[in-house]
Design a protein around this motif. Structure first.
Motif, PDB file in Angstrom:
ATOM      1  N   CYS A   1       7.386   5.497   2.535  1.00 15.75           N
ATOM      2  CA  CYS A   1       7.688   4.242   1.264  1.00 15.75           C
ATOM      3  C   CYS A   1       8.727   4.266   0.590  1.00 15.75           C
ATOM      4  O   CYS A   1       9.040   2.467   0.950  1.00 15.75           O
ATOM      5  CB  CYS A   1       6.679   4.989   0.087  1.00 15.75           C
ATOM      6  SG  CYS A   1       6.031   3.664  -0.674  1.00 15.75           S
TER       7      CYS A   1
ATOM      8  N   THR B   1       3.812  -0.091  -5.195  1.00 12.22           N
ATOM      9  CA  THR B   1       2.465   0.717  -4.644  1.00 12.22           C
ATOM     10  C   THR B   1       1.661   0.127  -5.166  1.00 12.22           C
ATOM     11  O   THR B   1       2.035  -0.043  -6.697  1.00 12.22           O
ATOM     12  CB  THR B   1       2.751   1.991  -4.461  1.00 12.22           C
ATOM     13  OG1 THR B   1       2.515   2.824  -5.801  1.00 12.22           O
ATOM     14  CG2 THR B   1       3.935   2.609  -3.284  1.00 12.22           C
ATOM     15  N   GLU B   2       0.052  -0.590  -4.807  1.00 13.65           N
ATOM     16  CA  GLU B   2      -0.758  -0.602  -5.613  1.00 13.65           C
ATOM     17  C   GLU B   2      -0.993   0.699  -6.366  1.00 13.65           C
ATOM     18  O   GLU B   2      -1.383   0.535  -7.837  1.00 13.65           O
ATOM     19  CB  GLU B   2      -1.846  -0.678  -4.297  1.00 13.65           C
ATOM     20  CG  GLU B   2      -1.779  -1.718  -4.099  1.00 13.65           C
ATOM     21  CD  GLU B   2      -3.026  -1.448  -3.024  1.00 13.65           C
ATOM     22  OE1 GLU B   2      -3.427  -0.815  -3.045  1.00 13.65           O
ATOM     23  OE2 GLU B   2      -3.220  -2.662  -2.316  1.00 13.65           O
TER      24      GLU B   2
ATOM     25  N   ARG C   1       0.936  -0.777  -0.023  1.00 10.16           N
ATOM     26  CA  ARG C   1       0.084   0.106   0.410  1.00 10.16           C
ATOM     27  C   ARG C   1       0.984   1.631   0.045  1.00 10.16           C
ATOM     28  O   ARG C   1       2.187   1.281   0.335  1.00 10.16           O
ATOM     29  CB  ARG C   1      -0.791  -0.023   1.220  1.00 10.16           C
ATOM     30  CG  ARG C   1      -1.632  -0.777   1.383  1.00 10.16           C
ATOM     31  CD  ARG C   1      -2.608  -0.731   2.623  1.00 10.16           C
ATOM     32  NE  ARG C   1      -1.680  -1.230   3.624  1.00 10.16           N
ATOM     33  CZ  ARG C   1      -1.373  -0.377   4.545  1.00 10.16           C
ATOM     34  NH1 ARG C   1      -1.406   0.253   4.690  1.00 10.16           N
ATOM     35  NH2 ARG C   1      -0.325  -0.695   5.106  1.00 10.16           N
ATOM     36  N   ASP C   2       0.441   2.336  -0.602  1.00  7.12           N
ATOM     37  CA  ASP C   2       1.356   3.315  -1.028  1.00  7.12           C
ATOM     38  C   ASP C   2       1.162   3.717   0.674  1.00  7.12           C
ATOM     39  O   ASP C   2       0.010   3.608   1.534  1.00  7.12           O
ATOM     40  CB  ASP C   2       0.512   4.211  -1.254  1.00  7.12           C
ATOM     41  CG  ASP C   2       1.560   5.235  -1.363  1.00  7.12           C
ATOM     42  OD1 ASP C   2       2.689   5.424  -1.591  1.00  7.12           O
ATOM     43  OD2 ASP C   2       1.531   7.022  -2.455  1.00  7.12           O
ATOM     44  N   ARG C   3       2.025   4.993   1.567  1.00 13.74           N
ATOM     45  CA  ARG C   3       2.213   5.182   3.074  1.00 13.74           C
ATOM     46  C   ARG C   3       3.091   6.197   2.412  1.00 13.74           C
ATOM     47  O   ARG C   3       3.985   6.275   2.465  1.00 13.74           O
ATOM     48  CB  ARG C   3       2.734   3.872   3.697  1.00 13.74           C
ATOM     49  CG  ARG C   3       3.672   3.803   3.141  1.00 13.74           C
ATOM     50  CD  ARG C   3       3.880   2.262   4.155  1.00 13.74           C
ATOM     51  NE  ARG C   3       3.227   0.718   3.583  1.00 13.74           N
ATOM     52  CZ  ARG C   3       2.963  -0.221   4.063  1.00 13.74           C
ATOM     53  NH1 ARG C   3       3.169  -0.839   4.740  1.00 13.74           N
ATOM     54  NH2 ARG C   3       2.297  -1.279   3.350  1.00 13.74           N
TER      55      ARG C   3
END
Lengths: 365, 365
Positions: free
Chosen positions: A212, A229-230, A207-209
């Motif tokens: 990252c 990332t997605e 997941r983006d965060r």
């Protein structure tokens, strides 16, 4: 001392809950009782779980007494307490399914274990959140003592799940590719490391965060070949990746929904996607053409089911544990980054595990 | 007569399109040419498909000349014409993938076929909508002449799909249950009949429709054990059915969307759902728990892929065809209810096939 006075309510394994403040000699307490995290009803309120004193049953001919060393708090444990897991223990129950203990005493007919051995419980619902336990010898399996306590305490659920998924669904040879989501989960990290040890390439979706770049570095340092990332997978696709490595024959999905779709849609013709979790709480959406023209197979994996199926085949269990321990000893598989919590501070560990995406908490007895 | 004058454009199989109105002797025409339904571009307009005169190539040492007797118009044929099928023929092409022909002439090295034999083409894209063809002997496989022409013309795609799905995905013994949707489709009807012949129970889901009672009777007369509308399955569930028969190990899905979900959610633990169509044009929605806790497997089936995989294994093909023909001869498997259309009225058959849920149309040459 009248034993009857001590009875509160018997647990299903023969352990007996002691009344609080019951007084008895220190030596007697050391061998005959333990502290345990007990729940008496299913609830989302973690205050349902309380530390209680248990009276241990005597060690039978085929039983052993174990001093627990460390036991993780897994999300599945919380689901069992809440009553939402497909396997539930008779109440009252001791929480925790995974952990490592040291054998203290063995029954006269026990030949497979000796005092001092490290053991892990085989089946879910053992109740590992306690300082001591008396159980049948065939509920336990030994692990070598030359891995870390944290490694031993967390070896059976996540690394073994990763190990089986990499071995049981597709014939993968060095150079083959595996794609997964939830790559930063404990299973995801084990997949990266075991796959690297097997010479497989991994495409890891996260997941983006905010942090990252840091996470990407961390997973790369474990052996991840690609970490994306997605959003990256959706916007640019993986064509550039497939110029460097073959399309994946195996996909591992712990998320579902859109993220599961990203794993599925990048599989090679004839590939298999294995679902072992549904973190997004959204169903997978599968178009008919994936099955018909792309010939994908979708399966599930649940280690509890696998263990049940191989209940009579201890050799299989042992060979899997040996293989995973070898990887740990060789430094190819590290224990997950854990928060170590002293046993009496258990509330903290339970609370943290209720939040998604927290680090794994391990209770140290 | 200069052959060069006759050339219009060569088809990929060596057949040559004749200029319209080309005149040649009747005897020459009978052996060297045929009428065929040709399309020169991919289009949704069925007027793209026109009857043309083709010049047949000479019969080579390992070739045969066939007079086509009957050929169905399948939805997949229309998708090929539209260009939306995963297998497309080089253009210009003759439509039709399925049908039965009679061998008229064989090359000198052909030993497996004789004039008078009935044959069906093995691979999709043969171009069966024509009166005659010359092709390599290994593009054809013989069928017995003691089944009906309609049965022979429609044997390879739908009944063989049903046959394979009932044999290749789960070990089914008499008394086991199969659940399917699209139960009134040609494959669905074949599933009912072959399953009944194997001693299997079938649960058949259909769409609600005005003539529902009539359809239920029709499917029951084919051997269906339970016929239920989607609405019935959703409102009352199948608990009462599972008091009479075991839960299905095998589910067959040709619809997707909600209807596919009804098949999936009624499978037994560890069951397999095979998707072979997506009539609803909506994806399947699969919750993670179906995979993890219910241990279902989802796979696809496409006969074209199966044939490709068994390309070198004519014995497998032959044994499947023999088994299906035996069921036909024994009256256990009937040819689907077809509309027989004279070859020159082909437009009618193509138009009808473009509508969903029409009866299968078969061109009679």
């Amino acid at each position: 001392m009248l034993m009857r006075n001590l009875l509160h309510r018997a647990l299903h394994d023969g352990t007996i809950l002691l009344r609080n403040h019951q007084r008895c000699s220190t030596a007697w307490r050391a061998t005959h009782h333990c502290s345990a995290l007990v729940y008496r009803e299913h609830s989302h309120d973690i205050n349902t779980v309380r530390m209680e004193q248990l009276l241990l049953p005597p060690v039978g001919d085929l039983s052993v007494r174990v001093h627990m060393l460390a036991a993780p708090v897994n999300p599945a444990d919380m689901n069992m307490i809440q009553g939402s897991y497909p396997i539930l223990c008779p109440l009252p129950a001791v929480g925790g399914s995974e952990g490592v203990g040291e054998v203290i005493e063995v029954g006269k007919d026990v030949t497979s274990l000796r005092p001092g051995d490290w053991v892990v419980p085989i089946y879910a619902g053992f109740g590992t959140w306690r300082t001591g336990a008396v159980c049948k010898v065939d509920e336990l399996i030994s692990v070598p003592k030359d891995i870390s306590i944290l490694g031993a305490a967390t070896i059976f659920v996540n690394p073994c799940t990763a190990y089986r998924m990499l071995h049981d669904f597709q014939t993968l040879t060095p150079g083959c590719t595996v794609i997964q989501n939830a790559s930063n989960s404990a299973v995801g990290q084990a997949v990266i490391q075991i796959a690297a040890a097997l010479g497989l390439k991994t495409i890891n979706i996260i997941r983006d965060r905010p942090n990252c770049a840091e996470l990407i570095d961390e997973l790369r340092s474990l052996g991840a070949d690609y970490v994306l990332t997605e959003e990256e997978v959706m916007s640019t696709g993986l064509h550039w990746v497939f110029e460097e490595v073959p399309k994946p024959k195996l996909g591992l999905n712990c998320v579902g929904g859109l993220s599961g779709g990203l794993v599925l849609s990048n599989l090679d013709y004839g590939g298999t996607m294995v679902t072992y979790g549904g973190m997004a709480k959204r169903p997978l959406q599968i178009p008919a053409k994936s099955f018909i023209f792309h010939n994908v197979t979708l399966k599930g994996f649940w280690l509890t089911h696998w263990k049940r199926k191989h209940r009579e085949d201890k050799a299989q269990l042992k060979s899997m544990l040996d293989a995973v321990c070898e990887l740990m000893k060789g430094g190819q598989l590290s224990a997950p980054h854990c928060v170590q919590t002293p046993f009496h501070q258990y509330t903290q560990a339970l609370q943290a595990t209720m939040q998604s995406h927290c680090r794994k908490h391990v209770l140290i007895m």
